[in-house]
Enzyme design. Structure first.
Site, PDB file in Angstrom:
ATOM      1  N   GLU A  15      40.341  16.717  24.782  1.00 52.80           N
ATOM      2  CA  GLU A  15      41.047  15.634  25.472  1.00 52.80           C
ATOM      3  C   GLU A  15      41.016  15.821  26.986  1.00 52.80           C
ATOM      4  O   GLU A  15      40.937  14.861  27.739  1.00 52.80           O
ATOM      5  CB  GLU A  15      42.501  15.566  24.998  1.00 52.80           C
ATOM      6  CG  GLU A  15      42.668  15.085  23.569  1.00 52.80           C
ATOM      7  CD  GLU A  15      42.278  13.631  23.399  1.00 52.80           C
ATOM      8  OE1 GLU A  15      41.093  13.301  23.621  1.00 52.80           O
ATOM      9  OE2 GLU A  15      43.137  12.819  23.025  1.00 52.80           O
ATOM     10  N   THR A  66      40.665   6.065  29.810  1.00 53.50           N
ATOM     11  CA  THR A  66      41.960   6.741  29.881  1.00 53.50           C
ATOM     12  C   THR A  66      42.202   7.286  31.295  1.00 53.50           C
ATOM     13  O   THR A  66      43.295   7.173  31.838  1.00 53.50           O
ATOM     14  CB  THR A  66      42.006   7.908  28.870  1.00 53.50           C
ATOM     15  OG1 THR A  66      41.738   7.371  27.585  1.00 53.50           O
ATOM     16  CG2 THR A  66      43.369   8.573  28.855  1.00 53.50           C
TER      17      THR A  66
HETATM   18  P1  ADP Z   1      40.289   6.832  23.601  1.00 55.72           P
HETATM   19  O1  ADP Z   1      41.604   6.492  24.229  1.00 55.72           O
HETATM   20  O2  ADP Z   1      39.831   5.770  22.663  1.00 55.72           O
HETATM   21  O3  ADP Z   1      40.239   8.227  23.009  1.00 55.72           O
HETATM   22  P2  ADP Z   1      39.217   7.933  25.918  1.00 55.72           P
HETATM   23  O4  ADP Z   1      39.009   7.135  27.186  1.00 55.72           O
HETATM   24  O5  ADP Z   1      40.331   8.892  25.850  1.00 55.72           O
HETATM   25  O6  ADP Z   1      39.244   6.893  24.726  1.00 55.72           O
HETATM   26  O7  ADP Z   1      37.931   8.802  25.614  1.00 55.72           O
HETATM   27  C1  ADP Z   1      36.686   8.329  25.787  1.00 55.72           C
HETATM   28  C2  ADP Z   1      35.937   9.157  26.821  1.00 55.72           C
HETATM   29  O8  ADP Z   1      35.566  10.423  26.256  1.00 55.72           O
HETATM   30  C3  ADP Z   1      34.662   8.460  27.196  1.00 55.72           C
HETATM   31  O9  ADP Z   1      34.441   8.670  28.577  1.00 55.72           O
HETATM   32  C4  ADP Z   1      33.592   9.182  26.393  1.00 55.72           C
HETATM   33  O10 ADP Z   1      32.339   9.176  27.037  1.00 55.72           O
HETATM   34  C5  ADP Z   1      34.161  10.601  26.311  1.00 55.72           C
HETATM   35  N1  ADP Z   1      33.686  11.315  25.097  1.00 55.72           N
HETATM   36  C6  ADP Z   1      32.993  12.459  25.060  1.00 55.72           C
HETATM   37  N2  ADP Z   1      32.736  12.817  23.784  1.00 55.72           N
HETATM   38  C7  ADP Z   1      33.284  11.864  22.994  1.00 55.72           C
HETATM   39  C8  ADP Z   1      33.332  11.681  21.591  1.00 55.72           C
HETATM   40  N3  ADP Z   1      32.764  12.537  20.738  1.00 55.72           N
HETATM   41  N4  ADP Z   1      33.996  10.607  21.121  1.00 55.72           N
HETATM   42  C9  ADP Z   1      34.562   9.734  21.969  1.00 55.72           C
HETATM   43  N5  ADP Z   1      34.541   9.850  23.302  1.00 55.72           N
HETATM   44  C10 ADP Z   1      33.901  10.913  23.824  1.00 55.72           C
END
Ligand code: ADP
Length: 309
Positions: A128, A181
């Site tokens: 995260e 995020t």
């Molecule tokens: P959510 O709130 O849906 O989790 P986030 O913005 O927290 O979305 O997370 C997405 C970010 O994390 C994006 O920038 C994405 O490129 C990165 N990321 C890296 N690896 C992953 C993964 N395995 N799954 C989803 N997002 C990923």
């Protein structure tokens, strides 16, 4: 065992009153992951279907979380990870959390379960941190533990799992815009007034009390956010209309799912959750905005094992 396939669920973080501390596990929305033991002492992401995400271990949240675990639990072998993404990145329903929690859950199983699921949260939080710059646990905790989770404290980490009342259902609508995020966090104010803090902690207490006593009215009254929603709500198209739409259908309450742009409503009973879904869909149909919508019960167990060999 050297192969495992899992379902890693989507989650709703914050639940209005509990920014960074409350989260809920969804039942029927989530990713699938397979993890295999390999002879080489490394973590390799070999395939990602359904999303354009980095395969490099250090750039993918599943790789970073796995490395955090193996940094502590040393092995002379490694793991290969395949991910099928159904949860869109940046949707606000824990896309990154599903990958981070899924990889540490699967590896822990292949290691013979040296850790309890609760102990895996701190490794998943490192994923995260890569996704949003903050090592928050409000999505990875419900993904790993199921039900509704409260992060009572981050330092030391103290997580409480609360069984969700049986009749509680979630509706989540995801407008097809991406809200990162990291960006949704950057608009937040760093200081809050005492008056807002009083309202907020009253609501967190009320929400938790409502869950334990199965008092749906109290759960609904507590779903309020004086701190984050007034700012982040402005980033979500039709946000006020969505809230009114589900309220008129008898939903207990509604708010922003995680950092958005998804918006959730909680309802007592599946039918009300369905009515809330229709009313929320109507708002985006009127606005001609594409969306996805989910109606889900609360997943009591979190990540599920689909196959192992
Ligand atoms: P959510 O709130 O849906 O989790 P986030 O913005 O927290 O979305 O997370 C997405 C970010 O994390 C994006 O920038 C994405 O490129 C990165 N990321 C890296 N690896 C992953 C993964 N395995 N799954 C989803 N997002 C990923």
């Amino acid at each position: 065992m050297d192969y495992i396939k899992i379902f890693s669920p989507a989650t709703i973080a914050n639940l209005s009153c509990g920014f960074d501390v409350l989260g809920l596990c969804l039942d029927n929305v989530g990713d699938e992951m397979t993890v295999r033991k390999i002879d080489e002492k490394t973590i390799r992401i070999t395939k990602i279907e359904g999303a354009d995400l980095p395969l490099e271990t250090e750039k993918n949240v599943s790789g970073v979380a796995a490395l955090a675990l193996l940094h502590e639990w040393d092995t002379d072998y490694g793991f290969e990870i395949e991910i099928t993404k159904n949860i869109k990145a940046g949707s606000g329903i824990g896309s990154s959390a599903a990958s981070a929690a899924g990889s540490v859950f699967a590896i822990n199983e292949l290691l013979g379960r040296p850790y309890e699921n609760k102990d895996l949260v701190r490794f998943a939080m490192q994923g995260e941190k890569l996704a949003s710059g903050s090592a928050h646990a409000d999505n990875v905790a419900p993904a790993l533990l199921g039900g509704i989770t409260l992060v009572r404290s981050y330092d030391p980490l103290d997580i409480i799992k609360i069984e969700a009342p049986e009749e509680l259902f979630a509706t989540v609508i995801h407008p097809q815009i991406e809200l990162r995020t990291a960006d949704a966090r950057s608009v937040l104010k760093q200081h809050i007034t005492l008056q807002n803090a009083i309202t907020q902690w009253g609501n967190v207490g009320g929400f938790v009390a409502g869950l334990y006593t199965r008092d749906y009215g109290l759960i609904g009254r507590s779903l309020q956010d004086k701190i984050v929603e007034p700012i982040r709500g402005l980033l979500i198209p039709g946000f006020d209309r969505l809230k009114i739409a589900c309220q008129t259908q008898g939903a207990l309450g509604s708010g922003i799912s995680g950092s958005g742009p998804s918006v959730f409503a909680l309802s007592r009973g599946f039918e009300t959750a369905q009515n809330a879904a229709s009313a929320m869909s109507q708002v985006y149909d009127d606005m001609k905005l594409p969306y996805e919508i989910h109606i889900s019960g609360i997943n009591p167990e979190g990540i599920k094992i689909l196959d192992k060999k």
